[in-house]
Scaffold this motif. Structure first.
Motif, PDB file in Angstrom:
ATOM      1  N   VAL A 219      36.311  21.998  58.093  1.00 14.56           N
ATOM      2  CA  VAL A 219      35.559  21.328  59.156  1.00 14.56           C
ATOM      3  C   VAL A 219      34.137  21.881  59.221  1.00 14.56           C
ATOM      4  N   GLY A 220      33.152  20.990  59.264  1.00 15.89           N
ATOM      5  CA  GLY A 220      31.778  21.429  59.469  1.00 15.89           C
ATOM      6  C   GLY A 220      31.566  21.722  60.945  1.00 15.89           C
ATOM      7  N   TRP A 221      31.378  22.992  61.306  1.00 14.67           N
ATOM      8  CA  TRP A 221      31.236  23.311  62.733  1.00 14.67           C
ATOM      9  C   TRP A 221      29.811  23.699  63.109  1.00 14.67           C
ATOM     10  N   ILE A 222      28.946  23.879  62.091  1.00 14.75           N
ATOM     11  CA  ILE A 222      27.526  24.148  62.329  1.00 14.75           C
ATOM     12  C   ILE A 222      26.729  23.468  61.219  1.00 14.75           C
ATOM     13  N   LEU A 319      16.110  22.810  62.631  1.00  9.72           N
ATOM     14  CA  LEU A 319      17.039  22.640  63.751  1.00  9.72           C
ATOM     15  C   LEU A 319      18.426  23.121  63.360  1.00  9.72           C
ATOM     16  N   ALA A 320      19.282  23.202  64.371  1.00  5.69           N
ATOM     17  CA  ALA A 320      20.689  23.542  64.159  1.00  5.69           C
ATOM     18  C   ALA A 320      21.542  22.735  65.122  1.00  5.69           C
ATOM     19  N   ILE A 321      22.721  22.366  64.670  1.00  4.83           N
ATOM     20  CA  ILE A 321      23.715  21.707  65.513  1.00  4.83           C
ATOM     21  C   ILE A 321      24.934  22.612  65.582  1.00  4.83           C
ATOM     22  N   ARG A 322      25.305  22.996  66.790  1.00  2.00           N
ATOM     23  CA  ARG A 322      26.497  23.814  67.001  1.00  2.00           C
ATOM     24  C   ARG A 322      27.556  22.950  67.668  1.00  2.00           C
ATOM     25  N   PHE A 323      28.672  22.732  66.975  1.00  2.90           N
ATOM     26  CA  PHE A 323      29.749  21.946  67.561  1.00  2.90           C
ATOM     27  C   PHE A 323      30.575  22.810  68.504  1.00  2.90           C
ATOM     28  N   LEU A 324      31.089  22.173  69.534  1.00  5.88           N
ATOM     29  CA  LEU A 324      31.901  22.862  70.527  1.00  5.88           C
ATOM     30  C   LEU A 324      33.345  22.850  70.053  1.00  5.88           C
ATOM     31  N   THR A 325      33.804  23.996  69.580  1.00  2.07           N
ATOM     32  CA  THR A 325      35.159  24.155  69.069  1.00  2.07           C
ATOM     33  C   THR A 325      35.809  25.348  69.748  1.00  2.07           C
ATOM     34  N   SER A 326      37.090  25.498  69.476  1.00  2.00           N
ATOM     35  CA  SER A 326      37.837  26.613  70.052  1.00  2.00           C
ATOM     36  C   SER A 326      38.576  27.376  68.965  1.00  2.00           C
ATOM     37  N   SER A 327      38.612  28.662  69.108  1.00  2.00           N
ATOM     38  CA  SER A 327      39.461  29.549  68.293  1.00  2.00           C
ATOM     39  C   SER A 327      39.350  29.323  66.790  1.00  2.00           C
ATOM     40  N   GLY A 329      35.116  29.580  68.202  1.00  2.00           N
ATOM     41  CA  GLY A 329      34.119  28.725  68.815  1.00  2.00           C
ATOM     42  C   GLY A 329      33.903  29.072  70.269  1.00  2.00           C
ATOM     43  N   PRO A 330      32.945  28.417  70.918  1.00  2.00           N
ATOM     44  CA  PRO A 330      32.583  28.768  72.295  1.00  2.00           C
ATOM     45  C   PRO A 330      33.535  28.232  73.362  1.00  2.00           C
ATOM     46  N   LEU A 331      34.425  27.301  73.021  1.00  2.00           N
ATOM     47  CA  LEU A 331      35.317  26.730  74.025  1.00  2.00           C
ATOM     48  C   LEU A 331      36.608  27.536  74.138  1.00  2.00           C
ATOM     49  N   PRO A 332      37.174  27.611  75.339  1.00  2.00           N
ATOM     50  CA  PRO A 332      38.501  28.214  75.485  1.00  2.00           C
ATOM     51  C   PRO A 332      39.573  27.205  75.076  1.00  2.00           C
ATOM     52  N   PRO A 366      42.909  24.960  68.866  1.00  2.46           N
ATOM     53  CA  PRO A 366      42.126  25.644  67.830  1.00  2.46           C
ATOM     54  C   PRO A 366      41.663  24.659  66.758  1.00  2.46           C
ATOM     55  N   VAL A 367      40.464  24.851  66.257  1.00  3.18           N
ATOM     56  CA  VAL A 367      39.868  23.892  65.332  1.00  3.18           C
ATOM     57  C   VAL A 367      40.623  23.868  64.004  1.00  3.18           C
ATOM     58  N   GLN A 368      41.046  22.652  63.613  1.00  9.17           N
ATOM     59  CA  GLN A 368      41.699  22.440  62.323  1.00  9.17           C
ATOM     60  C   GLN A 368      41.184  21.186  61.626  1.00  9.17           C
TER      61      GLN A 368
END
Length: 405
Positions: A219-222, A319-327, A329-332, A366-368
């Motif tokens: 997964v591309g997360w950034i 620039l940068a794009i940060r996706f909101l992901t968990s485990s 990532g920044p999301l719980p 969690p991101v998969q």
């Protein structure tokens, strides 16, 4: 008289494009299998039918006149769009190119014939073929469906036992019951955007595609622009980014080659799609170089001119794009009990855009896969690394509460 465009797919990634087309005075028709698709409600004419069912779509639109057909971000829709365009005598990339750019085994074979650098690969359908495939590719490797998307069914495999464990899933997720085993290549992964105009292909952007550790490794997360490759390797990346879609038969269209720059200076093709990518890549291009890919795609679909001022960079903005992901990532992780406004995120230094795909009551896991990206933050700065720091800091400001599941 107003012209009409047909969108194949009307999900969240299509919605902005549909609204933009309407703002130009175009009549918009849309096809989607879900009556609740967000873009369908915005369309002037709606067809509720599974857009991957070509016969069903052709039957639904029989007798309906339109001037262009397109999709945004939906890989499954690319062959359907090409077939409709060909049947109606409208502009398109062609059925053969659409197949080559959505079926990974066909893609790999054509790239090999053209001498495009790529990982070793082997197609397979059954457990009986796994040893032959492993002998051809080696380990570690990546096992994936031959024609699916969203990083579903993608696994890093280290042994025959790993193939045994995951092959059924990969084959099941493929509409044609096929999987592909590819050499796992270490290096810097990049997203390219290539514009084709009557056979003249040029690179618009190259950006880093950073991936998380663990099960979500694909997964591309950034995203970071510009890419962090330089000199001869950057030139090679641009050459390969153009060579791949040309080898697959694209002449006029938007190509999305994904590349890996290896530590020893090589550049290889991961895959090459024929569409505007999802994952906020259209936003990246708009903020980074001032080109609106949706406008470009609409012009292509309608056969309108594509002057340099529409497709060439107007500026270069890191620039940068940060996706909101968990485990990670920044999301719980957990069931969402409260989601606050994004005011603090949007007010953070350098932030030019942010959004979420979260509703109270949903479960953040969690991101998969790509769908585990639950939002994004886009930040700009004088350098790409400073932009990434800003995006990371702003993403940490998302105001959300969850409870254990």
């Amino acid at each position: 008289m107003s012209r009409t465009v047909l969108f194949v797919g009307a999900g969240k990634h299509q919605q902005r494009a549909i609204l933009y087309a309407k703002s130009l005075g175009l009549t918009v028709a849309a096809v989607d299998g879900s009556a609740d698709a967000p873009g369908l409600a915005e369309a002037d004419v709606q067809f509720v039918v599974d857009f991957a069912d070509l016969d069903g779509v052709l039957a639904a639109i029989d007798g309906f006149e339109f001037d262009g057909v397109l999709t945004v971000s939906a890989d499954r829709a690319v062959p359907i769009v090409a077939a409709i365009a060909e049947a109606r005598g409208l502009p398109g990339i062609g059925v053969e190119a659409a197949h080559a750019m959505t079926h990974k085994v066909t893609m790999r074979r054509l790239l090999a014939e053209a001498g495009v650098p790529q990982p070793r690969f082997a197609g397979l359908r059954t457990i009986a073929e796994r040893r032959r495939a492993a002998d051809e590719v080696g380990f570690p490797a990546v096992l994936k469906p031959a024609n699916s998307g969203g990083q579903r069914g993608v696994h890093r495999v280290e042994s025959l036992d790993d193939i045994d464990a995951h092959l059924h899933e990969a084959v099941t997720l493929s509409p044609t019951g096929e999987a592909i085993l590819e050499e796992y290549v270490e290096g810097t992964e990049m997203n390219g955007i290539v514009i084709g105009r009557d056979g003249e292909l040029s690179v618009l952007t190259l950006s880093d595609r950073l991936r998380p550790p663990g099960k979500g490794f694909a997964v591309g997360w950034i995203h970071v622009y510009p890419a962090t490759v330089y000199g001869d390797q950057q030139e090679e990346a641009e050459r390969v980014a153009v060579h791949a879609p040309r080898a697959l038969g694209m002449k006029t269209g938007i190509a999305f080659p994904q590349l890996i720059a290896t530590p020893d200076g090589r550049v290889v093709v991961v895959e090459c799609a024929a569409r505007i990518p999802g994952g906020q890549m259209a936003d990246l291009v708009r903020h980074a170089v001032g080109v609106d890919l949706i406008d470009v795609q609409l012009r292509m679909a309608l056969g309108d001119p594509l002057p340099d001022k529409v497709v060439k960079p107007k500026f270069r903005q890191p620039l940068a794009i940060r996706f909101l992901t968990s485990s990670p990532g920044p999301l719980p992780a957990g069931r969402v009990t409260r989601l606050g406004p994004l005011d603090a995120v949007l007010a953070a230094p350098g932030v030019v855009g942010a959004g979420t795909y979260i509703e109270v009551g949903e479960v953040i896991r969690p991101v998969q896969v790509d769908n585990d990206r639950r939002g994004y933050v886009i930040a700009t700065a004088d350098t790409n690394l400073e932009a990434l720091e800003r995006a990371e800091a702003a993403a940490a400001l998302v105001d959300i509460d969850v409870e254990p599941v």
